[in-house]
Design a protein around this motif. Sequence first.
Motif, PDB file in Angstrom:
ATOM      1  N   PHE A   1      -8.751 -17.194  11.099  1.00  0.00           N
ATOM      2  CA  PHE A   1      -9.550 -16.161  10.435  1.00  0.00           C
ATOM      3  C   PHE A   1      -9.149 -16.105   8.973  1.00  0.00           C
ATOM      4  CE2 PHE A   1      -9.138 -14.757  14.845  1.00  0.00           C
ATOM      5  CZ  PHE A   1     -10.464 -14.566  15.187  1.00  0.00           C
ATOM      6  N   ARG A   2     -10.154 -16.102   8.102  1.00  0.00           N
ATOM      7  CA  ARG A   2      -9.903 -16.025   6.658  1.00  0.00           C
ATOM      8  C   ARG A   2      -9.724 -14.557   6.284  1.00  0.00           C
ATOM      9  NH1 ARG A   2     -11.238 -19.496   2.589  1.00  0.00           N
ATOM     10  NH2 ARG A   2     -10.998 -18.595   0.524  1.00  0.00           N
ATOM     11  N   ALA A   3      -8.688 -14.286   5.492  1.00  0.00           N
ATOM     12  CA  ALA A   3      -8.439 -12.915   5.037  1.00  0.00           C
ATOM     13  C   ALA A   3      -7.896 -12.951   3.619  1.00  0.00           C
ATOM     14  CB  ALA A   3      -7.447 -12.219   5.961  1.00  0.00           C
ATOM     15  N   THR A   4      -8.066 -11.850   2.923  1.00  0.00           N
ATOM     16  CA  THR A   4      -7.481 -11.668   1.607  1.00  0.00           C
ATOM     17  C   THR A   4      -6.380 -10.629   1.729  1.00  0.00           C
ATOM     18  OG1 THR A   4      -9.563 -12.189   0.500  1.00  0.00           O
ATOM     19  CG2 THR A   4      -7.929 -10.968  -0.788  1.00  0.00           C
ATOM     20  N   ILE A   5      -5.230 -10.930   1.137  1.00  0.00           N
ATOM     21  CA  ILE A   5      -4.097 -10.018   1.123  1.00  0.00           C
ATOM     22  C   ILE A   5      -3.979  -9.472  -0.290  1.00  0.00           C
ATOM     23  CG2 ILE A   5      -1.622  -9.767   1.535  1.00  0.00           C
ATOM     24  CD1 ILE A   5      -3.203 -10.670   4.044  1.00  0.00           C
ATOM     25  N   SER A   6      -3.955  -8.142  -0.453  1.00  0.00           N
ATOM     26  CA  SER A   6      -3.876  -7.525  -1.780  1.00  0.00           C
ATOM     27  C   SER A   6      -2.759  -6.498  -1.825  1.00  0.00           C
ATOM     28  CB  SER A   6      -5.192  -6.816  -2.120  1.00  0.00           C
ATOM     29  OG  SER A   6      -6.247  -7.732  -2.209  1.00  0.00           O
ATOM     30  N   ASN A   7      -1.849  -6.686  -2.759  1.00  0.00           N
ATOM     31  CA  ASN A   7      -0.803  -5.709  -3.036  1.00  0.00           C
ATOM     32  C   ASN A   7      -1.024  -5.234  -4.463  1.00  0.00           C
ATOM     33  OD1 ASN A   7       1.449  -4.173  -3.497  1.00  0.00           O
ATOM     34  ND2 ASN A   7       2.918  -5.829  -3.259  1.00  0.00           N
ATOM     35  N   THR A   8      -1.548  -4.029  -4.617  1.00  0.00           N
ATOM     36  CA  THR A   8      -1.852  -3.498  -5.946  1.00  0.00           C
ATOM     37  C   THR A   8      -0.733  -2.607  -6.479  1.00  0.00           C
ATOM     38  OG1 THR A   8      -3.040  -1.647  -4.957  1.00  0.00           O
ATOM     39  CG2 THR A   8      -4.334  -3.607  -5.544  1.00  0.00           C
ATOM     40  N   THR A   9       0.425  -2.612  -5.807  1.00  0.00           N
ATOM     41  CA  THR A   9       1.553  -1.793  -6.247  1.00  0.00           C
ATOM     42  C   THR A   9       2.473  -2.602  -7.159  1.00  0.00           C
ATOM     43  OG1 THR A   9       3.061  -2.378  -4.438  1.00  0.00           O
ATOM     44  CG2 THR A   9       1.469  -0.600  -4.024  1.00  0.00           C
ATOM     45  N   ASN A  10       3.411  -1.919  -7.775  1.00  0.00           N
ATOM     46  CA  ASN A  10       4.378  -2.563  -8.662  1.00  0.00           C
ATOM     47  C   ASN A  10       5.637  -3.002  -7.931  1.00  0.00           C
ATOM     48  OD1 ASN A  10       2.786  -2.314 -10.993  1.00  0.00           O
ATOM     49  ND2 ASN A  10       3.467  -0.220 -11.301  1.00  0.00           N
TER      50      ASN A  10
ATOM     51  N   THR B   1       5.274 -11.392  10.287  1.00  0.00           N
ATOM     52  CA  THR B   1       5.855 -10.611   9.191  1.00  0.00           C
ATOM     53  C   THR B   1       6.011 -11.499   7.966  1.00  0.00           C
ATOM     54  OG1 THR B   1       7.038  -9.157  10.727  1.00  0.00           O
ATOM     55  CG2 THR B   1       7.847  -9.237   8.469  1.00  0.00           C
ATOM     56  N   PHE B   2       5.508 -11.017   6.824  1.00  0.00           N
ATOM     57  CA  PHE B   2       5.620 -11.781   5.591  1.00  0.00           C
ATOM     58  C   PHE B   2       5.665 -10.837   4.395  1.00  0.00           C
ATOM     59  CE2 PHE B   2       1.244 -11.422   6.848  1.00  0.00           C
ATOM     60  CZ  PHE B   2       0.540 -11.139   5.690  1.00  0.00           C
ATOM     61  N   VAL B   3       6.226 -11.323   3.297  1.00  0.00           N
ATOM     62  CA  VAL B   3       6.404 -10.531   2.081  1.00  0.00           C
ATOM     63  C   VAL B   3       5.288 -10.870   1.095  1.00  0.00           C
ATOM     64  CG1 VAL B   3       7.947 -10.114   0.118  1.00  0.00           C
ATOM     65  CG2 VAL B   3       8.892 -10.408   2.420  1.00  0.00           C
ATOM     66  N   VAL B   4       4.786  -9.832   0.420  1.00  0.00           N
ATOM     67  CA  VAL B   4       3.741 -10.003  -0.584  1.00  0.00           C
ATOM     68  C   VAL B   4       4.289  -9.476  -1.909  1.00  0.00           C
ATOM     69  CG1 VAL B   4       1.367  -9.437  -1.239  1.00  0.00           C
ATOM     70  CG2 VAL B   4       1.976  -9.660   1.186  1.00  0.00           C
ATOM     71  N   ALA B   5       4.281 -10.322  -2.916  1.00  0.00           N
ATOM     72  CA  ALA B   5       4.803  -9.949  -4.231  1.00  0.00           C
ATOM     73  C   ALA B   5       3.997  -8.808  -4.840  1.00  0.00           C
ATOM     74  CB  ALA B   5       4.780 -11.167  -5.158  1.00  0.00           C
ATOM     75  N   ALA B   6       4.629  -8.082  -5.761  1.00  0.00           N
ATOM     76  CA  ALA B   6       3.962  -6.983  -6.468  1.00  0.00           C
ATOM     77  C   ALA B   6       2.744  -7.500  -7.214  1.00  0.00           C
ATOM     78  CB  ALA B   6       4.944  -6.339  -7.449  1.00  0.00           C
ATOM     79  N   ASN B   7       1.705  -6.684  -7.254  1.00  0.00           N
ATOM     80  CA  ASN B   7       0.487  -6.975  -8.017  1.00  0.00           C
ATOM     81  C   ASN B   7      -0.056  -8.373  -7.758  1.00  0.00           C
ATOM     82  OD1 ASN B   7       0.397  -4.418  -9.481  1.00  0.00           O
ATOM     83  ND2 ASN B   7       2.289  -5.155 -10.411  1.00  0.00           N
ATOM     84  N   SER B   8      -0.208  -8.724  -6.489  1.00  0.00           N
ATOM     85  CA  SER B   8      -0.725 -10.059  -6.170  1.00  0.00           C
ATOM     86  C   SER B   8      -1.840  -9.977  -5.139  1.00  0.00           C
ATOM     87  CB  SER B   8       0.402 -10.969  -5.667  1.00  0.00           C
ATOM     88  OG  SER B   8       0.920 -10.483  -4.449  1.00  0.00           O
ATOM     89  N   THR B   9      -2.738 -10.916  -5.231  1.00  0.00           N
ATOM     90  CA  THR B   9      -3.854 -11.047  -4.291  1.00  0.00           C
ATOM     91  C   THR B   9      -4.039 -12.525  -4.013  1.00  0.00           C
ATOM     92  OG1 THR B   9      -4.952  -9.067  -5.137  1.00  0.00           O
ATOM     93  CG2 THR B   9      -6.326 -10.642  -3.944  1.00  0.00           C
ATOM     94  N   PHE B  10      -4.155 -12.871  -2.734  1.00  0.00           N
ATOM     95  CA  PHE B  10      -4.370 -14.271  -2.377  1.00  0.00           C
ATOM     96  C   PHE B  10      -5.041 -14.351  -1.015  1.00  0.00           C
ATOM     97  CE2 PHE B  10      -0.055 -12.975  -1.386  1.00  0.00           C
ATOM     98  CZ  PHE B  10       0.096 -13.297  -0.046  1.00  0.00           C
ATOM     99  N   ASP B  11      -5.645 -15.521  -0.738  1.00  0.00           N
ATOM    100  CA  ASP B  11      -6.331 -15.757   0.525  1.00  0.00           C
ATOM    101  C   ASP B  11      -5.406 -16.454   1.502  1.00  0.00           C
ATOM    102  OD1 ASP B  11      -8.716 -14.596  -0.263  1.00  0.00           O
ATOM    103  OD2 ASP B  11      -9.501 -16.460  -1.090  1.00  0.00           O
ATOM    104  N   VAL B  12      -5.561 -16.088   2.786  1.00  0.00           N
ATOM    105  CA  VAL B  12      -4.760 -16.678   3.857  1.00  0.00           C
ATOM    106  C   VAL B  12      -5.666 -17.045   5.030  1.00  0.00           C
ATOM    107  CG1 VAL B  12      -2.663 -15.376   3.270  1.00  0.00           C
ATOM    108  CG2 VAL B  12      -4.254 -14.459   4.980  1.00  0.00           C
ATOM    109  N   ALA B  13      -5.126 -17.877   5.885  1.00  0.00           N
ATOM    110  CA  ALA B  13      -5.726 -18.129   7.194  1.00  0.00           C
ATOM    111  C   ALA B  13      -4.785 -17.491   8.205  1.00  0.00           C
ATOM    112  CB  ALA B  13      -5.866 -19.618   7.455  1.00  0.00           C
ATOM    113  N   LEU B  14      -5.300 -16.587   9.006  1.00  0.00           N
ATOM    114  CA  LEU B  14      -4.531 -15.984  10.094  1.00  0.00           C
ATOM    115  C   LEU B  14      -4.792 -16.849  11.319  1.00  0.00           C
ATOM    116  CD1 LEU B  14      -5.405 -12.233   9.451  1.00  0.00           C
ATOM    117  CD2 LEU B  14      -3.363 -13.483   8.718  1.00  0.00           C
TER     118      LEU B  14
ATOM    119  N   ALA C   1       3.893   3.838  -1.701  1.00  0.00           N
ATOM    120  CA  ALA C   1       3.058   3.210  -2.717  1.00  0.00           C
ATOM    121  C   ALA C   1       1.775   2.646  -2.138  1.00  0.00           C
ATOM    122  CB  ALA C   1       3.846   2.107  -3.417  1.00  0.00           C
ATOM    123  N   PHE C   2       1.809   2.226  -0.878  1.00  0.00           N
ATOM    124  CA  PHE C   2       0.633   1.604  -0.281  1.00  0.00           C
ATOM    125  C   PHE C   2      -0.329   2.616   0.313  1.00  0.00           C
ATOM    126  CE2 PHE C   2       4.066   1.694   2.792  1.00  0.00           C
ATOM    127  CZ  PHE C   2       3.478   2.352   3.849  1.00  0.00           C
ATOM    128  N   ALA C   3       0.034   3.880   0.368  1.00  0.00           N
ATOM    129  CA  ALA C   3      -0.782   4.874   1.058  1.00  0.00           C
ATOM    130  C   ALA C   3      -2.166   5.015   0.427  1.00  0.00           C
ATOM    131  CB  ALA C   3      -0.077   6.223   1.079  1.00  0.00           C
TER     132      ALA C   3
END
Length: 179
Positions: free
Chosen positions: A65-74, A109-122, A35-37
């Motif tokens: 480092f500021r980053a955005t994590i995006s999971n556009t899958t279901n 290693t961390f889990v990202v919920a379906a259809n979610s986008t959020f900002d993180v600090a690495l 799905a992520f391909a």
Amino acid sequence: MSDLEEQKPGVSRRTVAKAMAWSVPAVALAVPAPAFAASPGIITVNGAGCKLPGASQDVFKGYAFRATISNTTNAQITITIVDMTLGGDDLGNVGVIRLSPCGDLGTNTFVVAANSTFDVALITQNAANSANGQLIISYTVDGGPVQQVSTAANAAPPIQGASCDSFTAAEKNCIASEL
């Protein structure tokens, strides 16, 4: 056909072969892709990094480092940060802090919920030096192939004070509370 050949009544073998070639159905091979391909930019780095204080503070020496994590899958995905380098130097383990709402997502290693986008600090620690350089993040999604995201070489000002504008004051407080 030449004048010397005798014409036979009916349909020629060549005509039948042409018709058969057009009548054979095409067989499509459907291979499911992860799905992520087709989803570029699972991790997007936003802005310059900021240096964390060294031995003079309670906070360890490293970078944020500021980053955005995006999971556009279901479906939920699991991201594993395999490696982070800055100017070719390995930055070691990575802590991941969600900036809003503020919270620790764990390390590497961390889990990202379906259809979610959020900002993180690495957050990295024990940086070899405080040099500036190109950041390269190597990561996998659900154990798939290693993907990379990088930035141009840029300065990384100290996180204290106004020169670090990658994070708001509230986000800096969030980072400090999670370290």
